[in-house]
Design an enzyme around this catalytic site. Structure first.
Site, PDB file in Angstrom:
ATOM      1  N   PRO A  87       0.706  -0.641   0.050  1.00 21.82           N
ATOM      2  CA  PRO A  87      -0.123  -0.382   0.551  1.00 21.82           C
ATOM      3  C   PRO A  87       0.471   2.134   0.362  1.00 21.82           C
ATOM      4  CG  PRO A  87      -0.990  -1.781   1.738  1.00 21.82           C
ATOM      5  CD  PRO A  87       0.108  -2.489   1.370  1.00 21.82           C
TER       6      PRO A  87
ATOM      7  N   ILE B 299      -2.504  -7.312  -6.262  1.00 22.49           N
ATOM      8  CA  ILE B 299      -1.375  -8.228  -6.861  1.00 22.49           C
ATOM      9  C   ILE B 299      -1.973  -9.088  -8.154  1.00 22.49           C
ATOM     10  CG2 ILE B 299      -0.198 -10.285  -6.305  1.00 22.49           C
ATOM     11  CD1 ILE B 299       0.720  -7.584  -5.231  1.00 22.49           C
TER      12      ILE B 299
ATOM     13  N   ASP C  73      12.877  -7.426 -15.135  1.00 20.56           N
ATOM     14  CA  ASP C  73      13.791  -6.989 -16.288  1.00 20.56           C
ATOM     15  C   ASP C  73      12.973  -7.471 -17.257  1.00 20.56           C
ATOM     16  OD1 ASP C  73      15.737  -5.046 -15.236  1.00 20.56           O
ATOM     17  OD2 ASP C  73      16.652  -6.335 -14.927  1.00 20.56           O
TER      18      ASP C  73
ATOM     19  N   GLY D 238       9.851  -9.672 -16.996  1.00 18.52           N
ATOM     20  CA  GLY D 238       8.736  -9.414 -17.225  1.00 18.52           C
ATOM     21  C   GLY D 238       8.643  -7.670 -17.941  1.00 18.52           C
TER      22      GLY D 238
ATOM     23  N   ILE E 124     -10.927   6.911 -34.475  1.00 18.66           N
ATOM     24  CA  ILE E 124     -11.620   6.437 -35.940  1.00 18.66           C
ATOM     25  C   ILE E 124     -12.917   5.511 -35.398  1.00 18.66           C
ATOM     26  CG2 ILE E 124     -11.282   4.743 -37.818  1.00 18.66           C
ATOM     27  CD1 ILE E 124      -8.015   5.349 -36.544  1.00 18.66           C
TER      28      ILE E 124
ATOM     29  N   GLY F 185     -14.937   6.901 -34.105  1.00 12.97           N
ATOM     30  CA  GLY F 185     -16.025   8.436 -33.865  1.00 12.97           C
ATOM     31  C   GLY F 185     -16.916   8.240 -32.419  1.00 12.97           C
TER      32      GLY F 185
ATOM     33  N   GLU G 200       4.883  -2.671 -13.493  1.00 17.48           N
ATOM     34  CA  GLU G 200       6.034  -3.083 -13.699  1.00 17.48           C
ATOM     35  C   GLU G 200       7.463  -2.003 -14.462  1.00 17.48           C
ATOM     36  OE1 GLU G 200       6.486  -7.203 -15.466  1.00 17.48           O
ATOM     37  OE2 GLU G 200       4.759  -7.556 -14.830  1.00 17.48           O
TER      38      GLU G 200
ATOM     39  N   SER H 178       6.155   4.360 -16.784  1.00 16.42           N
ATOM     40  CA  SER H 178       7.191   5.386 -17.367  1.00 16.42           C
ATOM     41  C   SER H 178       7.994   6.238 -17.391  1.00 16.42           C
ATOM     42  CB  SER H 178       6.109   5.568 -18.762  1.00 16.42           C
ATOM     43  OG  SER H 178       5.600   4.620 -19.541  1.00 16.42           O
TER      44      SER H 178
HETATM   45  C1  LIG Z   1      -3.795  -3.455 -12.666  1.00 13.95           C
HETATM   46  C2  LIG Z   1      -2.689  -3.739 -11.641  1.00 13.95           C
HETATM   47  C3  LIG Z   1      -1.576  -5.015 -11.341  1.00 13.95           C
HETATM   48  C4  LIG Z   1      -0.548  -5.019 -11.110  1.00 13.95           C
HETATM   49  N1  LIG Z   1       0.210  -5.985 -10.731  1.00 13.95           N
HETATM   50  C5  LIG Z   1       1.197  -5.999  -9.965  1.00 13.95           C
HETATM   51  C6  LIG Z   1       1.978  -7.599  -9.685  1.00 13.95           C
HETATM   52  O1  LIG Z   1       1.394  -8.018  -9.715  1.00 13.95           O
HETATM   53  N2  LIG Z   1       2.589  -7.455  -8.245  1.00 13.95           N
HETATM   54  C7  LIG Z   1       2.830  -5.959  -7.479  1.00 13.95           C
HETATM   55  O2  LIG Z   1       4.226  -6.630  -6.705  1.00 13.95           O
HETATM   56  N3  LIG Z   1       2.934  -5.073  -7.820  1.00 13.95           N
HETATM   57  C8  LIG Z   1       1.644  -5.313  -8.848  1.00 13.95           C
HETATM   58  N4  LIG Z   1       0.978  -3.447  -9.245  1.00 13.95           N
HETATM   59  C9  LIG Z   1       1.730  -2.272  -8.806  1.00 13.95           C
HETATM   60  C10 LIG Z   1       2.228  -1.651  -9.694  1.00 13.95           C
HETATM   61  O3  LIG Z   1       4.006  -2.526 -10.197  1.00 13.95           O
HETATM   62  C11 LIG Z   1       2.697  -0.113  -9.164  1.00 13.95           C
HETATM   63  O4  LIG Z   1       1.099  -0.106  -9.178  1.00 13.95           O
HETATM   64  C12 LIG Z   1       3.690   0.416  -9.954  1.00 13.95           C
HETATM   65  O5  LIG Z   1       5.034   0.145  -9.818  1.00 13.95           O
HETATM   66  C13 LIG Z   1       3.695   1.863  -9.266  1.00 13.95           C
HETATM   67  O6  LIG Z   1       3.827   2.209  -8.068  1.00 13.95           O
HETATM   68  P1  LIG Z   1       2.677   2.776  -7.280  1.00 13.95           P
HETATM   69  O7  LIG Z   1       1.163   2.600  -7.625  1.00 13.95           O
HETATM   70  O8  LIG Z   1       3.077   2.852  -5.570  1.00 13.95           O
HETATM   71  O9  LIG Z   1       2.660   4.085  -7.721  1.00 13.95           O
HETATM   72  P2  LIG Z   1       4.307   5.035  -7.018  1.00 13.95           P
HETATM   73  O10 LIG Z   1       5.415   4.718  -6.802  1.00 13.95           O
HETATM   74  O11 LIG Z   1       3.540   5.564  -6.052  1.00 13.95           O
HETATM   75  O12 LIG Z   1       4.306   6.540  -8.206  1.00 13.95           O
HETATM   76  C14 LIG Z   1       3.316   7.647  -8.612  1.00 13.95           C
HETATM   77  C15 LIG Z   1       4.088   8.609  -9.285  1.00 13.95           C
HETATM   78  O13 LIG Z   1       4.877   9.054  -9.338  1.00 13.95           O
HETATM   79  C16 LIG Z   1       6.055   8.687  -9.706  1.00 13.95           C
HETATM   80  N5  LIG Z   1       7.645   8.233  -9.586  1.00 13.95           N
HETATM   81  C17 LIG Z   1       7.581   7.422  -8.683  1.00 13.95           C
HETATM   82  N6  LIG Z   1       9.140   7.609  -8.081  1.00 13.95           N
HETATM   83  C18 LIG Z   1       9.922   7.848  -9.795  1.00 13.95           C
HETATM   84  C19 LIG Z   1      10.703   8.458  -9.519  1.00 13.95           C
HETATM   85  N7  LIG Z   1      11.781   8.109  -8.533  1.00 13.95           N
HETATM   86  N8  LIG Z   1      11.082   9.918 -10.184  1.00 13.95           N
HETATM   87  C20 LIG Z   1       9.782   9.935 -11.164  1.00 13.95           C
HETATM   88  N9  LIG Z   1       9.024   9.983 -10.901  1.00 13.95           N
HETATM   89  C21 LIG Z   1       8.327   8.735  -9.361  1.00 13.95           C
HETATM   90  C22 LIG Z   1       5.618   7.482 -10.806  1.00 13.95           C
HETATM   91  O14 LIG Z   1       6.062   7.403 -12.348  1.00 13.95           O
HETATM   92  C23 LIG Z   1       3.821   7.899 -10.884  1.00 13.95           C
HETATM   93  O15 LIG Z   1       3.862   8.348 -12.058  1.00 13.95           O
HETATM   94  C24 LIG Z   1       0.205  -3.250 -10.184  1.00 13.95           C
HETATM   95  C25 LIG Z   1      -0.850  -2.088 -10.660  1.00 13.95           C
HETATM   96  C26 LIG Z   1      -1.440  -2.233 -11.061  1.00 13.95           C
HETATM   97  C27 LIG Z   1      -2.520  -1.343 -11.104  1.00 13.95           C
END
Ligand SMILES: Cc1cc2nc3c(=O)[nH]c(=O)nc-3n(C[C@H](O)[C@H](O)[C@H](O)COP(=O)(O)OP(=O)(O)OC[C@H]3O[C@@H](n4cnc5c(N)ncnc54)[C@H](O)[C@@H]3O)c2cc1C
Length: 389
Positions: free
Chosen positions: A137, A166, A249, A251, A346, A348, A372, A375
């Site tokens: 969380p 997860i 990597d 994944g 496309i 509409g 994973e 961006s």
């Molecule tokens: C549908 C779904 C399936 C998923 N499945 C899995 C799974 O199977 N196993 C698992 O472990 N996780 C899973 N995840 C978690 C997912 O990998 C994370 O949501 C993701 O890595 C981003 O972490 P966060 O949501 O805590 O965002 P945060 O880390 O809080 O990031 C919030 C924003 O800040 C940006 N940010 C954070 N740090 C930096 C930085 N250093 N520089 C610039 N920008 C930054 C991020 O890019 C984002 O825009 C899943 C998520 C979703 C939504």
């Protein structure tokens, strides 16, 4: 004089085996998965039969060696399968990506012989489903800030904490779980465990409701004094963080292939629609504005696929593919999001309706820029790698 790719020692053609795998995946995806894609999204559930058939075709363990119950193919073949399944249904696609790349892969690369023998045959044959539990969380991108703890108690480890988001969480028979054994050691204190469903103290929490990939299962996993046998430690105690990063990597190649599959669905569906929809006495496909959108999609999809195949081929060759995988995921996810936006355009007004696939592609594409590694995190990885060079 034109230079062929073979002359410069770079062969982009698929082997006969890879082509056969691609064809088998395309036939299955078109005949069995595509007709159910809208229903899977609407119901938020993938029929068990689809997963069983995918397993019977060998797709749940594409690059697992045959002696561990896998298909004995390679990472390129896996990327081909992932593209085809995701072209039909991104929900089904992510179940596959997660299972193979995030659950099977770390056991294959870091497991002891006993762990491989115990888990790989069941996972590779799809009798068991696996998941990867890193995010929490309060920690996603900054995975090392995890709070889930692991404390040694005799011949067991005691796990406490909550894992968030997860994929396959409620569906899985086994989870790769990361936990902190010693906060003072920071990253070096993180360990990885293979945790079986049914472990006392391990339960599935709430299931998330999502924007897209709604058929896939996204769950919280809860550990309350969960007793995990010491033999379930994956790698060394200090190796968990490295295992997590190197698994991600690989994944990322899968998620890049998923994005290519979604983008291809956008192109194929847009093309078919534009050829039959009329406006101002013409097919909308006759308008240059529409043709340019389709031309951009086609070009960008090819470029994204080449980056994906390159990363997969480097993985197969045992080369360092960290940079290639991050570039493929960054680029392909951007291509998928843009293609899905243009696909809705496309179509509409019909693009906005549930009766057509465009809005589903639009919702499904976005996740490829988030999981994973977002961006932004891909750009950090890429910058780190190019500065190193
Ligand atoms: C549908 C779904 C399936 C998923 N499945 C899995 C799974 O199977 N196993 C698992 O472990 N996780 C899973 N995840 C978690 C997912 O990998 C994370 O949501 C993701 O890595 C981003 O972490 P966060 O949501 O805590 O965002 P945060 O880390 O809080 O990031 C919030 C924003 O800040 C940006 N940010 C954070 N740090 C930096 C930085 N250093 N520089 C610039 N920008 C930054 C991020 O890019 C984002 O825009 C899943 C998520 C979703 C939504």
């Amino acid at each position: 004089m034109a230079t062929t790719t073979a002359e410069i020692g770079f062969d982009l053609s698929l082997t006969e085996e890879q082509e056969l795998t691609q064809r088998a995946a395309r036939d299955f995806a078109t005949e069995k998965v595509l007709p159910l894609a809208a229903e899977i999204d609407e119901q938020g559930k993938i029929p068990a039969e689809i997963l069983r058939e995918m397993a019977a075709l060998g797709f749940m363990g594409t690059y697992v060696p045959e002696h561990y119950g896998g298909a004995g193919l390679d990472a390129v073949s896996n990327a081909l399968v992932v593209e085809e399944i995701n072209r039909a249904c991104a929900s089904t696609g992510v179940v596959l990506c997660t299972h193979v790349s995030l659950a099977v892969d770390p056991i294959l690369h870091y497991g002891t012989e006993a762990q491989k023998e115990k888990y790989l045959p069941k996972l590779a044959r799809g009798e068991w489903i696996g998941c990867f539990a890193l995010s929490e969380p309060a920690s996603g991108s900054d995975a090392a800030a995890m709070r889930t703890s692991a404390r040694r108690d005799g011949d067991h480890w005691i796990l406490n904490g909550t894992k968030n988001f997860i994929t396959n969480g409620s569906l899985s028979n086994v989870a790769i779980v990361f936990a902190q054994t010693d906060p003072a050691q920071k990253r070096k204190g993180i360990a990885a465990f293979i945790v079986d469903k049914g472990t006392p103290g391990f339960s599935v929490g709430k299931l998330e409701k999502k924007l897209g990939i709604r058929g896939s299962d996204t769950a919280q996993l809860i550990f309350q004094d969960a007793r995990v046998p010491a033999a379930s430690l994956l790698g060394e105690v200090s190796e968990g963080y490295r295992i997590a990063l190197s698994t991600l990597d690989g994944g990322r190649i899968s998620i890049a292939a998923q994005a290519v599959g979604i983008a291809r669905a956008c192109l194929e569906d847009s093309l078919a629609y534009a050829k039959q929809r009329e406006a101002f006495g013409k097919k909308v496909a006759d308008f240059q504005a529409i043709q340019w959108m389709l031309a951009d999609m086609a070009t960008e999809i090819d470029a994204a696929r080449l980056l994906t195949w390159r990363a997969a081929a480097m993985k197969d060759a045992g080369e360092d593919y960290i940079l290639a995988a991050a570039e493929a995921k960054l680029f392909a996810s951007d291509v998928a999001v843009k293609a899905s936006r243009d696909c809705v355009q496309i179509f509409g007004g019909y693009g906005y309706l549930k009766d057509f696939p465009a809005e589903r592609h639009y919702r499904d594409a976005k996740i490829t820029e988030i999981y994973e590694g977002t961006s932004e995190i891909m750009k950090l990885v890429i910058a780190e790698e190019i500065f190193k060079e």
